[in-house]
Design a protein around this motif. Structure first.
Motif, PDB file in Angstrom:
ATOM      1  N   ALA A  85      15.050  10.272  -9.663  1.00 57.17           N
ATOM      2  CA  ALA A  85      14.030  10.366  -9.809  1.00 57.17           C
ATOM      3  C   ALA A  85      13.694   9.348  -9.218  1.00 57.17           C
ATOM      4  N   ALA A  86      14.274   8.492  -8.822  1.00 59.19           N
ATOM      5  CA  ALA A  86      13.617   7.080  -7.598  1.00 59.19           C
ATOM      6  C   ALA A  86      13.922   7.542  -6.898  1.00 59.19           C
ATOM      7  N   GLU A  87      15.424   8.238  -6.153  1.00 61.73           N
ATOM      8  CA  GLU A  87      15.186   8.541  -4.725  1.00 61.73           C
ATOM      9  C   GLU A  87      14.064   9.706  -4.037  1.00 61.73           C
ATOM     10  N   GLU A  88      13.914   9.905  -5.270  1.00 63.69           N
ATOM     11  CA  GLU A  88      12.422  11.163  -4.460  1.00 63.69           C
ATOM     12  C   GLU A  88      11.534  10.464  -5.083  1.00 63.69           C
ATOM     13  N   LEU A  89      11.248   9.527  -5.385  1.00 59.90           N
ATOM     14  CA  LEU A  89       9.691   8.603  -5.569  1.00 59.90           C
ATOM     15  C   LEU A  89       9.657   7.915  -4.196  1.00 59.90           C
ATOM     16  N   LEU A  90      10.880   7.210  -3.779  1.00 56.29           N
ATOM     17  CA  LEU A  90      11.520   7.051  -2.258  1.00 56.29           C
ATOM     18  C   LEU A  90      10.560   7.288  -1.208  1.00 56.29           C
ATOM     19  N   LEU A  91      11.650   9.145  -1.405  1.00 51.49           N
ATOM     20  CA  LEU A  91      11.265   9.655  -0.579  1.00 51.49           C
ATOM     21  C   LEU A  91       9.771  10.283  -0.469  1.00 51.49           C
ATOM     22  N   ARG A  92       9.138  10.145  -0.947  1.00 54.63           N
ATOM     23  CA  ARG A  92       7.932  10.413  -1.061  1.00 54.63           C
ATOM     24  C   ARG A  92       7.129   8.989  -0.287  1.00 54.63           C
ATOM     25  N   ALA A  93       7.545   8.216  -0.611  1.00 52.72           N
ATOM     26  CA  ALA A  93       6.520   7.294  -0.076  1.00 52.72           C
ATOM     27  C   ALA A  93       7.037   6.801   1.105  1.00 52.72           C
ATOM     28  N   LEU A  94       8.471   7.061   1.757  1.00 55.94           N
ATOM     29  CA  LEU A  94       8.646   6.881   3.157  1.00 55.94           C
ATOM     30  C   LEU A  94       8.089   7.648   4.118  1.00 55.94           C
ATOM     31  N   SER A  95       8.171   8.758   3.215  1.00 62.12           N
ATOM     32  CA  SER A  95       7.322  10.135   4.009  1.00 62.12           C
ATOM     33  C   SER A  95       5.958  10.101   4.138  1.00 62.12           C
ATOM     34  N   ARG A  96       5.259   9.090   3.610  1.00 63.78           N
ATOM     35  CA  ARG A  96       3.749   9.018   3.660  1.00 63.78           C
ATOM     36  C   ARG A  96       4.194   7.428   4.608  1.00 63.78           C
ATOM     37  N   THR A  97       4.877   6.465   4.149  1.00 64.29           N
ATOM     38  CA  THR A  97       4.620   5.422   5.376  1.00 64.29           C
ATOM     39  C   THR A  97       4.807   6.392   7.133  1.00 64.29           C
ATOM     40  N   TYR A  98       5.827   7.265   6.963  1.00 62.73           N
ATOM     41  CA  TYR A  98       6.144   7.452   8.774  1.00 62.73           C
ATOM     42  C   TYR A  98       4.854   8.083   8.761  1.00 62.73           C
ATOM     43  N   ALA A  99       4.000   9.332   8.002  1.00 61.53           N
ATOM     44  CA  ALA A  99       2.531   9.533   8.418  1.00 61.53           C
ATOM     45  C   ALA A  99       2.198   9.198   9.139  1.00 61.53           C
ATOM     46  N   ASP A 100       1.417   7.604   8.232  1.00 62.17           N
ATOM     47  CA  ASP A 100       0.932   6.474   8.318  1.00 62.17           C
ATOM     48  C   ASP A 100       1.473   5.610  10.214  1.00 62.17           C
ATOM     49  N   TRP A 101       2.589   5.956  10.538  1.00 64.73           N
ATOM     50  CA  TRP A 101       3.682   4.860  11.375  1.00 64.73           C
ATOM     51  C   TRP A 101       2.399   4.173  12.579  1.00 64.73           C
ATOM     52  N   ASP A 102       1.738   5.182  12.898  1.00 67.05           N
ATOM     53  CA  ASP A 102       1.777   4.701  14.202  1.00 67.05           C
ATOM     54  C   ASP A 102      -0.336   3.775  14.127  1.00 67.05           C
ATOM     55  N   ARG A 103      -0.192   3.887  12.684  1.00 63.79           N
ATOM     56  CA  ARG A 103      -1.712   3.193  12.124  1.00 63.79           C
ATOM     57  C   ARG A 103      -1.220   1.504  12.096  1.00 63.79           C
ATOM     58  N   LEU A 104       0.303   1.805  11.627  1.00 62.09           N
ATOM     59  CA  LEU A 104       0.323   0.388  11.163  1.00 62.09           C
ATOM     60  C   LEU A 104       0.282  -0.912  11.778  1.00 62.09           C
ATOM     61  N   ARG A 105       0.249  -0.732  13.155  1.00 63.25           N
ATOM     62  CA  ARG A 105       0.253  -1.928  14.021  1.00 63.25           C
ATOM     63  C   ARG A 105      -0.366  -2.762  13.595  1.00 63.25           C
ATOM     64  N   GLY A 106       1.382  -3.391  13.392  1.00 60.92           N
ATOM     65  CA  GLY A 106       0.631  -5.070  13.090  1.00 60.92           C
ATOM     66  C   GLY A 106       0.481  -6.005  11.533  1.00 60.92           C
ATOM     67  N   ASP A 107       0.592  -4.198  11.136  1.00 56.75           N
ATOM     68  CA  ASP A 107       0.824  -4.242   9.510  1.00 56.75           C
ATOM     69  C   ASP A 107       2.104  -4.498   8.876  1.00 56.75           C
ATOM     70  N   ASP A 108       2.808  -4.816   8.049  1.00 54.11           N
ATOM     71  CA  ASP A 108       3.716  -4.819   7.617  1.00 54.11           C
ATOM     72  C   ASP A 108       4.832  -3.978   6.957  1.00 54.11           C
ATOM     73  N   PRO A 109       5.097  -3.309   7.692  1.00 54.18           N
ATOM     74  CA  PRO A 109       5.825  -1.494   7.308  1.00 54.18           C
ATOM     75  C   PRO A 109       6.324  -1.693   5.781  1.00 54.18           C
ATOM     76  N   TYR A 110       7.286  -2.865   5.174  1.00 52.13           N
ATOM     77  CA  TYR A 110       7.177  -2.650   3.368  1.00 52.13           C
ATOM     78  C   TYR A 110       6.223  -3.171   2.953  1.00 52.13           C
ATOM     79  N   ALA A 111       5.034  -3.825   2.805  1.00 51.12           N
ATOM     80  CA  ALA A 111       3.766  -4.054   1.949  1.00 51.12           C
ATOM     81  C   ALA A 111       3.692  -2.213   1.997  1.00 51.12           C
ATOM     82  N   HIS A 112       3.370  -2.338   2.909  1.00 48.23           N
ATOM     83  CA  HIS A 112       3.436  -0.806   3.270  1.00 48.23           C
ATOM     84  C   HIS A 112       3.300   0.491   2.396  1.00 48.23           C
ATOM     85  N   THR A 113       4.775   0.313   2.417  1.00 51.41           N
ATOM     86  CA  THR A 113       5.429   1.335   1.731  1.00 51.41           C
ATOM     87  C   THR A 113       5.762   1.034   0.189  1.00 51.41           C
TER      88      THR A 113
END
Length: 169
Positions: A45-73
């Motif tokens: 369940a934790a792996e699935e939860l993390l996978l979903r969060a990382l998928s969303r982070t990857y989708a937003d990756w180009d908009r994260l310029r200058g932002d902390d990707p860890y905080a976003h994830t």
């Protein structure tokens, strides 16, 4: 045009892979605490939860310029967990599994992730409510903590054929 786009995609993928390589361990631990699964066993369940969060982070990756990707994830992880909290109600044997999903989320964000000021805003709750949830969760953890294991009485019994030693006043 296609060549430039494919080069951008490769660069984006390399950046994201470096981020995941550096942050995945801590993020998985956070997800494990949120789902209430034991850290000693596989945590699907934790792996699935993390996978979903990382998928969303990857989708937003180009908009994260200058932002902390860890905080976003971390925000995405909290959002996905809050949205799927009903799945994480049953005890799984983990450290925080006795708490409600909302209490787990508050404790993990405030103490494990150390984002005390941002927790209320991230959850969309008043700071007083977050503080009350935190106090309730901590009280629940303290009251349900197992006490010290009793010593076997054999350790205190005198050996056969001997008399107990007198204790000093």
């Amino acid at each position: 045009m296609r060549q430039r786009r494919s080069e951008q995609e490769r660069r984006r993928a390399r950046e994201f892979e470096r981020f995941v390589a550096g942050a995945a361990g801590r993020l998985l631990h956070t997800a494990t605490l949120l789902t209430g699964e034991p850290a000693t066993r596989p945590a699907p369940a934790a792996e699935e939860l993390l996978l979903r969060a990382l998928s969303r982070t990857y989708a937003d990756w180009d908009r994260l310029r200058g932002d902390d990707p860890y905080a976003h994830t971390r925000r995405e992880l909290a959002a996905v967990f809050a949205h799927t909290a009903r799945r994480h109600r049953r005890p799984r044997g983990g450290l925080l599994d006795r708490l409600s999903p909302q209490e787990r989320l508050v404790l993990v964000l405030r103490f494990h992730e150390d984002v005390e000021e941002q927790t209320a805003a991230q959850l969309g709750l008043p700071a007083e409510r977050v503080h009350a949830l935190c106090l309730h969760a901590l009280g629940g953890m303290r009251s349900r903590r197992p006490g010290p294991a009793p010593f076997p009485e054999a350790d205190y019994a005198p050996a056969p054929g001997t008399t107990p030693e007198p204790t000093a006043p």
